[in-house]
Design an enzyme around this catalytic site. Structure first.
Site, PDB file in Angstrom:
ATOM      1  N   GLN A  61       0.817  -1.209   0.000  1.00 12.53           N
ATOM      2  CA  GLN A  61       0.000   0.000   0.000  1.00 12.53           C
ATOM      3  C   GLN A  61       0.856   1.267   0.000  1.00 12.53           C
ATOM      4  O   GLN A  61       0.558   2.230  -0.710  1.00 12.53           O
ATOM      5  CB  GLN A  61      -0.914   0.006   1.228  1.00 12.53           C
ATOM      6  CG  GLN A  61      -1.709   1.290   1.434  1.00 12.53           C
ATOM      7  CD  GLN A  61      -2.731   1.529   0.347  1.00 12.53           C
ATOM      8  OE1 GLN A  61      -3.188   0.591  -0.301  1.00 12.53           O
ATOM      9  NE2 GLN A  61      -3.105   2.787   0.143  1.00 12.53           N
ATOM     10  N   GLU A  62       1.900   1.269   0.781  1.00  8.23           N
ATOM     11  CA  GLU A  62       2.687   2.489   0.973  1.00  8.23           C
ATOM     12  C   GLU A  62       3.618   2.791  -0.200  1.00  8.23           C
ATOM     13  O   GLU A  62       3.714   3.938  -0.635  1.00  8.23           O
ATOM     14  CB  GLU A  62       3.519   2.372   2.262  1.00  8.23           C
ATOM     15  CG  GLU A  62       2.711   2.458   3.537  1.00  8.23           C
ATOM     16  CD  GLU A  62       2.293   3.888   3.861  1.00  8.23           C
ATOM     17  OE1 GLU A  62       2.731   4.813   3.152  1.00  8.23           O
ATOM     18  OE2 GLU A  62       1.533   4.079   4.823  1.00  8.23           O
ATOM     19  N   SER A  63       4.327   1.783  -0.692  1.00  6.70           N
ATOM     20  CA  SER A  63       5.365   2.046  -1.703  1.00  6.70           C
ATOM     21  C   SER A  63       5.284   1.151  -2.928  1.00  6.70           C
ATOM     22  O   SER A  63       6.053   1.357  -3.875  1.00  6.70           O
ATOM     23  CB  SER A  63       6.757   1.886  -1.076  1.00  6.70           C
ATOM     24  OG  SER A  63       6.986   0.516  -0.726  1.00  6.70           O
ATOM     25  N   TYR A 139      -7.813   3.782   3.378  1.00  8.12           N
ATOM     26  CA  TYR A 139      -6.445   3.271   3.505  1.00  8.12           C
ATOM     27  C   TYR A 139      -6.447   1.930   4.250  1.00  8.12           C
ATOM     28  O   TYR A 139      -5.790   0.971   3.831  1.00  8.12           O
ATOM     29  CB  TYR A 139      -5.630   4.324   4.258  1.00  8.12           C
ATOM     30  CG  TYR A 139      -4.240   3.924   4.690  1.00  8.12           C
ATOM     31  CD1 TYR A 139      -3.150   4.090   3.847  1.00  8.12           C
ATOM     32  CD2 TYR A 139      -4.010   3.431   5.982  1.00  8.12           C
ATOM     33  CE1 TYR A 139      -1.868   3.762   4.266  1.00  8.12           C
ATOM     34  CE2 TYR A 139      -2.731   3.101   6.399  1.00  8.12           C
ATOM     35  CZ  TYR A 139      -1.660   3.267   5.535  1.00  8.12           C
ATOM     36  OH  TYR A 139      -0.401   2.936   5.963  1.00  8.12           O
TER      37      TYR A 139
END
Length: 402
Positions: A61-63, A139
Site C-alpha cells: 500500500q505504501e510504496s 487506507y
C-alpha cells in the site's frame, strides 16, 4: 454498520469470482519487489511479533515495493517512514523501522484497524473506539484487502511473482523506451509497476516485468476493456491507465470502500473523439493534440513543428512520437549529443513531403488508418520510423497527403 462489516460484505461479494479469476499483474509486480527483502521482512516480523503478511500488505500500500519511493509528505522507502521517526527508533534499516513501528502501535492499540489508522496519521491523532476519518478508512480497507488476498492466495502469488524479472531504470529512460527495450508495451510495463505509474519513470527505479507477456494481457491498453484480476484496486488501475482515481470510480459506479469484483470487465478511458485531421502541417492550428496529453507544446513553423521538452522526455521518445529519428532531431537542432533540457524548444523536422498529422485513437490499426487515408501500411511504417505494426492510442502519426 462498522467499516469492518462493510469491508467483509464486499469481500464476500467477490469471493465467488476469486475461485476462477486470475492474479493481478499489478499485485505480482509489487510482490516480486518485496521478495528481494524477505530475509529482513521475516526476521524482523518474527522478532517484533508482527504478522509478516500485514507487514507486506503495508509495503504494498505504501510504496508498491519500491525502495526508492519518496512521497510528497516526506515518507521514504518500503514503509514510507519519515526520517525523523527512523532516527527516533534507532533502527538501521527502513524495513526494521517500519516493522518496529507497527509493533509499537500494536502494543498501544488493541485493534488492527486502529493500528493502521495510527500508522497513517500518527498515534496521537487516533482514539480507539472513536470514528475513523473516511480517507483513513479507505487506507485501512486497502491494506486489509491485500492481507486477505495474501492469506488466501500467497503460494500462487509467490510462484507467479517469482517468474518476473527486475530491471534498474537508467537516467533518461522513459516508460516508452524502457518498454521498448523489454519488448513490452508501456501499458503492460505500467501494469506490473502500478505505483511507479503515478509519475514519470525516474532513473534508479526498479521495474518488474515478464519475459513473455501472458496471452490474456496481449493487447491490454489497446482493447476498450480490461478484466479485473485478484489484487486489482481502483487506485492502482487508475494509475496504470492514467485516469484520476475519483474519475475512475465515478465512471464505474464504485463506492470509495467498494472492492473491484474479480472477473468484472471495466471500460478503459477513451481519448476525446475527433475526426481525422486531413489538413497539412503548414495549415495546422498553433497547437495540435499532444501525443502525451500532458501539456507538451507543439507549434507549427512552416514545414516543421516546435516542441517544448517536458519532464521525462528523451530524443528517442520524441523521435518515435513524431516518426522521425534521433539523428534528424540532432541535425535540425544543432545538438552535439542526446542530452536535452526541460523547457528547451526543439524543431521537429517533418520532411519535404506534405503530410497530415493524425492522433491514433482507441481501436485504430495501421491497416485501418492506411485505408482511411488511401495509403499503405508499408508507407506508414517507413515515414514514421516504426519497428513493427503495433501502435498505441495517443501517438501522433505522419500520413502522406493524397
Amino acid at each position: 454498520m462498522t467499516w469492518w462489516i462493510v469491508f467483509l460484505s464486499g469481500m464476500l461479494w467477490v469471493q465467488s469470482a476469486w475461485a476462477t479469476a486470475d492474479i493481478s499483474p499489478a499485485l505480482l509486480g509489487m510482490y516480486r519487489k518485496t521478495i528481494e527483502i524477505e530475509t529482513g521482512l521475516f526476521t524482523h516480523a518474527a522478532r517484533y511479533g508482527v504478522d509478516h503478511r500485514l507487514a507486506r500488505a503495508v509495503i504494498l500500500q505504501e510504496s508498491g515495493g519500491n525502495a526508492e519511493w519518496v512521497s510528497p509528505g516526506g515518507g521514504v522507502g518500503y514503509f514510507q517512514m519519515p526520517p525523523g521517526i527512523v532516527r527516533l527508533l534507532g533502527s538501521p534499516t527502513n524495513i526494521e523501522a517500519g516493522i518496529q513501528y507497527l509493533a509499537q502501535l500494536q502494543n498501544q492499540f488493541t485493534r488492527e484497524d486502529y493500528v493502521l489508522a495510527a500508522y497513517k496519521l500518527g498515534p496521537d491523532r487516533v482514539q480507539e473506539d472513536e470514528p475513523i476519518h473516511f480517507k483513513t478508512l479507505q487506507y485501512i480497507v486497502s491494506i486489509g484487502y491485500y492481507k486477505s488476498v495474501l492469506q488466501e492466495y500467497e503460494p500462487e502469488v509467490r510462484r507467479r511473482a517469482g517468474q518476473l524479472e527486475l530491471r534498474k531504470v537508467q537516467p533518461g529512460e522513459s516508460w516508452e523506451s524502457t518498454a521498448q527495450a523489454l519488448r513490452l508495451t508501456p501499458t503492460v510495463l505500467r501494469l506490473y509497476n502500478p505505483m511507479l505509474a503515478k509519475r514519470f519513470l525516474q532513473g534508479g527505479s526498479t521495474v518488474a516485468y515478464p519475459t513473455e507477456v501472458p496471452a490474456d494481457l496481449a493487447g491490454v491498453g489497446e482493447k476498450p476493456v480490461y478484466v479485473v484480476r485478484i489484487g486489482d484496486t481502483p487506485e492502482l488501475l487508475a494509475n496504470v491507465f492514467q485516469v484520476d482515481p475519483q474519475t475512475f470510480r465515478q465512471q464505474h459506479q464504485l463506492w470509495y470502500l467498494h472492492p473491484l469484483a474479480a472477473g468484472k470487465e471495466i471500460s478503459l478511458p477513451t481519448p476525446p473523439a475527433e475526426a481525422p485531421d486531413r489538413r497539412t502541417v503548414a495549415s495546422l492550428p498553433p497547437q495540435i493534440p499532444s501525443a502525451a496529453g500532458r501539456g507538451a507544446e507543439e507549434k507549427k513553423n512552416g514545414q516543421d513543428l516546435r516542441y517544448t521538452v517536458r519532464r521525462g522526455d528523451s530524443l528517442e521518445r520524441i523521435a518515435r512520437r513524431y516518426g522521425t529519428t534521433v539523428r534528424a532531431l540532432r541535425a535540425a537542432n544543432s545538438l552535439r549529443g542526446t542530452q536535452i533540457n526541460i523547457g528547451a524548444v526543439l524543431r521537429i523536422p517533418t520532411g519535404q513531403t506534405e503530410t497530415t498529422l493524425y492522433r491514433v485513437q482507441w481501436g485504430d490499426t495501421l491497416g485501418k488508418i492506411a485505408q482511411r487515408y488511401n495509403t499503405t501500411i508499408a508507407t506508414l511504417v517507413r515515414i514514421n520510423n516504426l519497428r513493427n505494426h503495433r501502435i498505441q492510442a495517443g501517438r501522433v502519426l505522419r500520413i502522406p497527403s493524397s
